[in-house]
Design an enzyme around this catalytic site. Structure first.
Site, mmCIF file in Angstrom:
data_model
loop_
_atom_site.group_PDB
_atom_site.id
_atom_site.type_symbol
_atom_site.label_atom_id
_atom_site.label_comp_id
_atom_site.label_asym_id
_atom_site.label_seq_id
_atom_site.Cartn_x
_atom_site.Cartn_y
_atom_site.Cartn_z
ATOM 1 N N ASN A 306 47.602 40.972 23.475
ATOM 2 C CA ASN A 306 47.720 40.434 24.834
ATOM 3 C C ASN A 306 48.250 39.004 24.812
ATOM 4 O OD1 ASN A 306 46.816 42.769 25.997
ATOM 5 N ND2 ASN A 306 44.758 42.035 26.439
ATOM 6 N N LYS A 355 33.068 42.121 30.366
ATOM 7 C CA LYS A 355 32.886 42.354 31.803
ATOM 8 C C LYS A 355 32.530 43.789 32.177
ATOM 9 C CE LYS A 355 37.766 43.360 32.686
ATOM 10 N NZ LYS A 355 38.942 43.050 33.512
ATOM 11 N N LYS A 397 28.760 40.139 40.504
ATOM 12 C CA LYS A 397 27.662 40.837 39.810
ATOM 13 C C LYS A 397 26.610 39.874 39.264
ATOM 14 C CE LYS A 397 30.484 44.863 38.627
ATOM 15 N NZ LYS A 397 31.584 44.476 39.530
ATOM 16 N N ASN A 434 35.745 42.629 42.742
ATOM 17 C CA ASN A 434 36.607 43.420 41.867
ATOM 18 C C ASN A 434 38.069 43.047 42.071
ATOM 19 O OD1 ASN A 434 34.744 45.787 40.698
ATOM 20 N ND2 ASN A 434 34.085 45.243 42.758
ATOM 21 N N VAL A 435 38.808 43.087 40.987
ATOM 22 C CA VAL A 435 40.219 42.711 41.010
ATOM 23 C C VAL A 435 41.069 43.957 40.818
ATOM 24 C CG1 VAL A 435 42.001 41.305 39.940
ATOM 25 C CG2 VAL A 435 39.678 40.427 40.121
ATOM 26 N N VAL A 442 39.013 50.068 38.624
ATOM 27 C CA VAL A 442 38.914 51.429 39.130
ATOM 28 C C VAL A 442 40.277 52.050 39.454
ATOM 29 C CG1 VAL A 442 38.617 50.744 41.553
ATOM 30 C CG2 VAL A 442 37.590 52.865 40.730
#
Length: 598
Positions: A306, A355, A397, A434-435, A442
């Protein structure tokens, strides 16, 4: 063709001027000057760029050029023949020749475009063309239709237009009829056998786009969209920019806007460190930071692939950037100290973390080592080496956590808030939900399941989450760094939460399938540590507005730094024994609101 048309126009002008019979003297004059006339006119045409245009796209601009070239050329001929060479052409011949030349030269160009269109309709791939409905009868819709006509290789045929302006009903845009408003979409699709819908409303709000998409997904047509108003600046639109409707288009709220001037003040000409710089959030942070000309941008990541990818991308896009890529673990305190001593970063964005909730439930010690003590290592170095600002990437969270991942992120927040009172460095956290599109999120998971034919698995029919795009999340993080005074937790107004089951159904429809018919949705039950909804603030934090309309701040909660240190020292000792039950108990003591539900 132009040589022929130039000479034909001169002869036709003489023929009209002398009532359809050209005198022998005038014919002789024509023969004497034909070569010079042709050379002069071709030079004028060349200087007017008539041979640089792509005539399949001929429009009013090309017509103006032809008129101007014909006028200038005819004027030059008049001056040369009448005043200089004293050749006795009648003066009326010149304006007549100009009009004929404009009509013939222009007509030949536009005839070429017309014949291409006829050929496209009669031959080519016309039988396989997708029948397209354009939503939006404004400038963007007009440009989309024109682009479709000008690009036969894309094999589309514009059939109808939809627009909410009743005045436009039954009018035509480039020959395509406006057949109704958004309420008529399903009827028009059925009657006109539409196969693809293109939403050409670049200035519409996200809420409006969401409503339009909801209607369109009921038709089972392929759905495309022209992304934004910037695509049609200066009247330009590229058919390649028309893309598939994405799940981000369905959030139903406007994107976050940031104060670029405020941001550039603290990033420009500074040494910036991004931990976890190769991840979804970290890499986008690097992309946006690079725009502000930092003195040095340091990408730190444990995963070399990455880190390499974002390195190569930044070097391609920012030739002069001073970029350092470091492969290291935030758990290695000595290595982190070496990096800080050598590079002296002044602004730190701490995105490195574990995460994934289910994985961390099965590997709680790794979450503790990375999210708590890895954060402590970087934060302590920031303090020790005089960094100006430290921005922790946190998560919703961490609020009333029900899993070890959330609990460790809450401890990380407490750590940096406590350190803020002991240090000149401004420590802040940025908390969001959430991103969309991030690694392991998801949406990619659902897309993979749809590509495999289903089923799409959702844990619970009532589970809801807040969502934002990666660029939005990163803009919030950078803006928060600019607004930091120390100790705050910044929170984004993320709009209304989204039902995951509805998200799955939208994605199935956008993929061209019908939920529960073509692709099944299965509910698998809540996973360990997972709750039905996430919160963005603890009750005691309160909520205050900021000068940024989409960003709010929770008031700092003062932690007893010495007490926190003692508890974390005990936790560090427990790590050596790998006793996860004992470690979990200590985390619960540090974070009293931590309640396991799985």
């Amino acid at each position: 063709m132009d040589v022929f048309l130039i000479n034909s126009s001169i002869l036709a002008a003489l023929w009209l001027r002398f009532d359809f019979t050209i005198p022998q003297l005038q014919l002789q004059n024509y023969y004497t000057t034909a070569v010079l006339t042709t050379v002069i006119m071709l030079m004028v045409f060349y200087m007017s760029n008539l041979y640089n245009s792509v005539w399949r796209y001929a429009s009013i601009d090309e017509l103006i050029s032809i008129v101007a070239a014909s006028f200038v050329g005819s004027s030059i001929l008049f001056i040369v023949y009448f005043h200089l060479l004293r050749i006795n052409f009648p003066r009326s011949m010149y304006p007549i020749a100009m009009l004929l030349l404009t009509a013939s030269v222009g007509g030949s160009r536009f005839a070429y475009r017309f014949l291409r269109r006829v050929k496209r309709i009669s031959l080519g791939c016309s039988m396989q063309n997708k029948r397209v409905l354009i939503i939006g009868g404004g400038t963007a819709g007009s440009l989309v239709i024109k682009e479709i006509y000008d690009n036969p290789q894309i094999c589309k045929t514009p059939v109808a237009v939809i627009d909410d302006d009743a005045v436009k009903y039954r009018r035509k845009i480039h020959g395509v009829s406006i057949l109704g408003n958004r309420g008529d979409i399903e009827k028009v699709v059925k009657e006109e056998k539409i196969q693809e819908i293109i939403i050409a409303m670049p200035s519409a709000t996200k809420t409006e786009i969401r409503k339009i998409v909801d209607i369109c997904t009921k038709t089972k047509c392929d759905l495309k969209i022209l992304p934004g108003v910037y695509e049609i600046l200066d009247g330009k639109v590229d058919i390649k920019k028309i893309r598939d409707v994405q799940i981000e288009d369905l959030l139903g709220r406007e994107a976050v806007k940031v104060n670029l001037e405020e941001i550039s003040d603290y990033l420009h000409n500074e040494v910036i460190l991004v931990t976890g710089g190769g991840g979804s959030i970290g890499s986008e942070l690097c992309r946006q930071i690079a725009r502000f000309d930092p003195r040095e941008l340091i990408i730190l990541d444990i995963y070399e692939n990455n880190a390499y990818e974002i390195q190569q991308e930044l070097l391609r896009k920012h030739k002069k950037i001073n970029l350092e890529v470091i492969i290291a673990s935030i758990r290695d305190k000595k290595r982190i100290e070496q990096i800080f001593e050598k590079h002296q970063p002044k602004v730190i964005f701490h995105a490195a973390a574990h995460k994934h909730v289910p994985l961390m439930e099965n590997n709680p010690m790794e979450a503790i080592k990375n999210n708590i003590f890895g954060t402590m290592n970087v934060a302590e170095c920031a303090h020790q080496y005089g960094a100006k600002r430290f921005v922790l990437i946190s998560t919703d969270k961490a609020v009333n956590p029900t899993n070890i991942m959330g609990a460790t992120k809450r401890v990380a927040e407490m750590t940096i808030q406590a350190m803020n009172h002991q240090s000149e460095t401004e420590f802040v956290a940025v908390r969001f939900g959430n991103v969309l599109g991030s690694n392991g999120s998801v949406i990619p998971h659902f897309k993979k399941q749809i590509a495999e034919g289903g089923p799409v698995t959702v844990t619970h029919p009532d589970i809801i989450r807040y969502f934002m795009t990666i660029p939005e999340a990163v803009q919030l993080v950078i803006q928060a760094g600019a607004m930091a005074q120390g100790g705050e937790i910044f929170v984004l107004d993320m709009g209304d939460p989204v039902k995951i089951a509805d998200l799955a159904r939208d994605l199935i429809r956008l993929s061209g399938f019908e939920p529960d018919t073509d692709i099944k949705i299965e509910f698998t039950g809540l996973r360990p540590g997972e709750k039905l909804y996430e919160e963005l603030l603890l009750k005691e934090e309160g909520l205050q507005g900021t000068k940024h309309e989409k960003i709010f701040v929770g008031k700092p909660i003062v932690s007893d730094f010495k007490k926190l240190q003692r508890e974390l020292m005990i936790l560090r000792t427990v790590l050596a024994s790998e006793d996860s039950a004992l470690a979990d108990g200590i985390v619960r003591k540090v974070v009293p609101e931590y309640r396991c539900v799985g």
